[in-house]
Design an enzyme around this catalytic site. Structure first.
Site, short mmCIF file in Angstrom:
data_model
loop_
_atom_site.label_atom_id
_atom_site.label_comp_id
_atom_site.label_asym_id
_atom_site.label_seq_id
_atom_site.Cartn_x
_atom_site.Cartn_y
_atom_site.Cartn_z
N CYS A 73 0.86 -1.19 0.00
CA CYS A 73 0.00 0.00 0.00
C CYS A 73 0.88 1.23 0.00
O CYS A 73 1.87 1.28 0.76
CB CYS A 73 -0.88 -0.02 1.24
SG CYS A 73 -1.97 1.40 1.36
N LEU A 74 0.54 2.20 -0.83
CA LEU A 74 1.34 3.43 -0.88
C LEU A 74 1.31 4.17 0.46
O LEU A 74 2.21 4.95 0.74
CB LEU A 74 0.84 4.34 -2.01
CG LEU A 74 1.08 3.79 -3.42
CD1 LEU A 74 0.44 4.70 -4.46
CD2 LEU A 74 2.58 3.64 -3.70
N HIS A 120 -9.22 -3.66 -1.90
CA HIS A 120 -8.27 -2.87 -1.11
C HIS A 120 -8.60 -1.38 -1.19
O HIS A 120 -8.60 -0.68 -0.17
CB HIS A 120 -6.86 -3.17 -1.67
CG HIS A 120 -5.74 -2.41 -1.04
ND1 HIS A 120 -4.68 -3.04 -0.41
CD2 HIS A 120 -5.46 -1.09 -0.98
CE1 HIS A 120 -3.82 -2.12 0.03
NE2 HIS A 120 -4.27 -0.93 -0.31
#
Ligand code: ZN
Length: 189
Positions: A113-114, A155
């Site tokens: 995840c960023l 997500h």
């Protein structure tokens, strides 16, 4: 900021998209920032402001680089997601007000995840989802997605609801990740 020449490989796609001026990279919130917990609101009208947000998010995602980005991650409380899970980075998908209407099967991949840099963990997800959303022109569409694309959709919709993939991990893992990222934050400041 100001005008810039498009030199990125995805520039063509952005021009098709109506790009004709200023784009900007947005700052990505980092876990455990409490703003990642806020629930995003539905987009009532897909207008030029939303399209500008989509363009900024697209550039931010490709620049990071990442395969998906939710508006929540750039501190905008609107139900907007951009995604490109293709190998050649030329398959941009935009989801406005996405809703999963069907899901089936079980599937997991190592997710990253960023907003949670350097952490990759497998999470149990549906293998197949049917999602309904609006595109950047405000047109409704339905998409059946499997495997990685299905995981990415789940997500990103989680982000819009204030959830992060770390939430699915054990409490111990969550504590470790939190400590690691808080330490990085302190070092950066
Ligand atoms: Zn994420």
């Amino acid at each position: 900021m100001g005008d810039r020449a498009i030199v990125h490989p995805w520039g063509v796609r952005l021009q098709e998209f109506g790009y004709n001026g200023v784009m900007a990279l947005r700052e990505i919130l980092r876990y455990p920032d409490p703003r990642l917990r806020e629930k995003a609101q539905a987009v009532l009208r897909v207008d030029d402001d939303i399209r500008a947000l989509v363009r900024d998010m697209t550039e931010t995602m490709y620049h990071a680089p990442g395969i998906g980005l939710a508006a929540t991650q750039v501190n905008v409380k609107k139900r907007v997601v951009v995604m490109d899970t293709s190998a050649n980075r030329k398959d941009l998908r935009v989801f406005i007000n996405p809703v999963i209407v069907e899901s089936s099967g079980v599937f997991g991949v190592e997710e990253g995840c960023l907003s949670v840099p350097g952490v990759f963990e497998e999470v149990e997800r549906a293998q197949k989802v049917v999602v309904r959303a609006l595109d950047e022109q405000g047109e409704a569409f339905e998409l059946t997605a499997e495997d990685l694309l299905a995981v990415c959709i789940q997500h990103e919709i989680d982000h819009l609801d204030g959830r992060v993939f770390v939430d699915y991990l054990s409490r111990l893992k969550q504590q470790r990740i939190r400590k690691k990222l808080e330490k990085h934050l302190r070092m950066a400041m």
